[in-house]
Scaffold this motif. Structure first.
Motif, short mmCIF file in Angstrom:
data_model
loop_
_atom_site.label_atom_id
_atom_site.label_comp_id
_atom_site.label_asym_id
_atom_site.label_seq_id
_atom_site.Cartn_x
_atom_site.Cartn_y
_atom_site.Cartn_z
N ASN A 1 0.83 -1.21 0.00
CA ASN A 1 0.00 0.00 0.00
C ASN A 1 0.87 1.26 0.00
OD1 ASN A 1 -2.31 -1.62 0.05
ND2 ASN A 1 -2.37 -1.64 2.28
N GLY A 2 1.95 1.23 -0.77
CA GLY A 2 2.83 2.39 -0.91
C GLY A 2 3.88 2.55 0.17
N LYS A 3 3.84 1.72 1.21
CA LYS A 3 4.80 1.82 2.32
C LYS A 3 5.89 0.76 2.17
CE LYS A 3 5.11 1.10 7.25
NZ LYS A 3 4.63 0.12 8.21
N ALA A 4 7.14 1.15 2.34
CA ALA A 4 8.26 0.22 2.19
C ALA A 4 8.22 -0.88 3.25
CB ALA A 4 9.58 0.97 2.27
N LEU A 5 8.31 -2.14 2.79
CA LEU A 5 8.46 -3.28 3.69
C LEU A 5 9.91 -3.76 3.69
CD1 LEU A 5 5.34 -5.54 2.97
CD2 LEU A 5 5.66 -3.89 4.81
N LEU A 6 10.50 -3.83 2.50
CA LEU A 6 11.90 -4.22 2.35
C LEU A 6 12.57 -3.24 1.40
CD1 LEU A 6 11.46 -8.07 1.79
CD2 LEU A 6 12.32 -6.96 3.86
N SER A 7 13.73 -2.73 1.77
CA SER A 7 14.50 -1.82 0.92
C SER A 7 15.87 -2.41 0.69
CB SER A 7 14.64 -0.45 1.56
OG SER A 7 13.38 0.17 1.68
N ARG A 8 16.29 -2.47 -0.57
CA ARG A 8 17.59 -3.02 -0.95
C ARG A 8 17.79 -4.41 -0.35
NH1 ARG A 8 20.38 -0.48 -4.22
NH2 ARG A 8 22.30 -1.58 -3.72
#
Length: 169
Positions: free
Chosen positions: A114-121
């Motif tokens: 829903n547009g919110k980061a769960l995992l980054s890189r």
């Protein structure tokens, strides 16, 4: 009959479990008797079937032999409530025991709900500790958007493709 207290606000609403074999063309029942549907509610990416037979750290290696790779999304209908999301990964291309050349850092991806980061890189190979190894990431407190859908977006970074093997809600 449920043993859950009537005021409990945690866990899945009754009967609202969703399990998707990402990239899979047919459904299956796992070792615990849970039903997993064939791939559905997706847009983009490519379904990929891996040639590898052994997947470590799982009783259900079949989950990880199929995946969706590329830039893709899932729009999953859910009843209002708070859920736990489990994303199942396994790197079947890169790593010392696999066909592809490359190791850690060969596939970097981002996941948004829903547009919110769960995992980054996120690097599946580095997180799992090896190629051909099941890696499950758990996210509590997930809720559908106002339109009644959980919007999951998967994108690769640095010119790589995202990968995912299964979704469990």
């Amino acid at each position: 009959p449920s043993t859950r207290p009537p005021d409990a606000q945690f866990g899945l609403p009754m009967g609202q479990e969703v399990r998707i074999l990402v990239g899979g063309s047919r459904s299956l029942v796992d070792h615990a008797g849970k039903f997993w549907s064939a791939d559905t509610w997706f847009a983009g990416g490519t379904a990929v079937k891996a040639a590898v037979q052994q997947i470590w750290r799982t009783q259900d290696p079949g989950f990880y032999r199929t995946s969706r790779q590329g830039q893709f999304r899932y729009d999953i209908p859910l009843k209002k409530g708070t859920y736990e999301l489990r994303l199942h990964f396994a790197e079947t291309i890169y790593g010392p025991d696999s066909a592809g050349t490359g190791g850690e850092g060969s596939r970097i991806l981002d996941v948004r709900a829903n547009g919110k980061a769960l995992l980054s890189r996120f690097d599946v190979l580095a997180d799992a500790g090896a190629g051909r190894t099941a890696d499950v990431k758990v996210f509590p407190g997930i809720a559908p958007a106002a339109d009644g859908l959980l919007h999951l977006e998967f994108s690769g970074e640095d010119g790589t493709q995202a990968i995912l093997s299964a979704i469990e809600i």
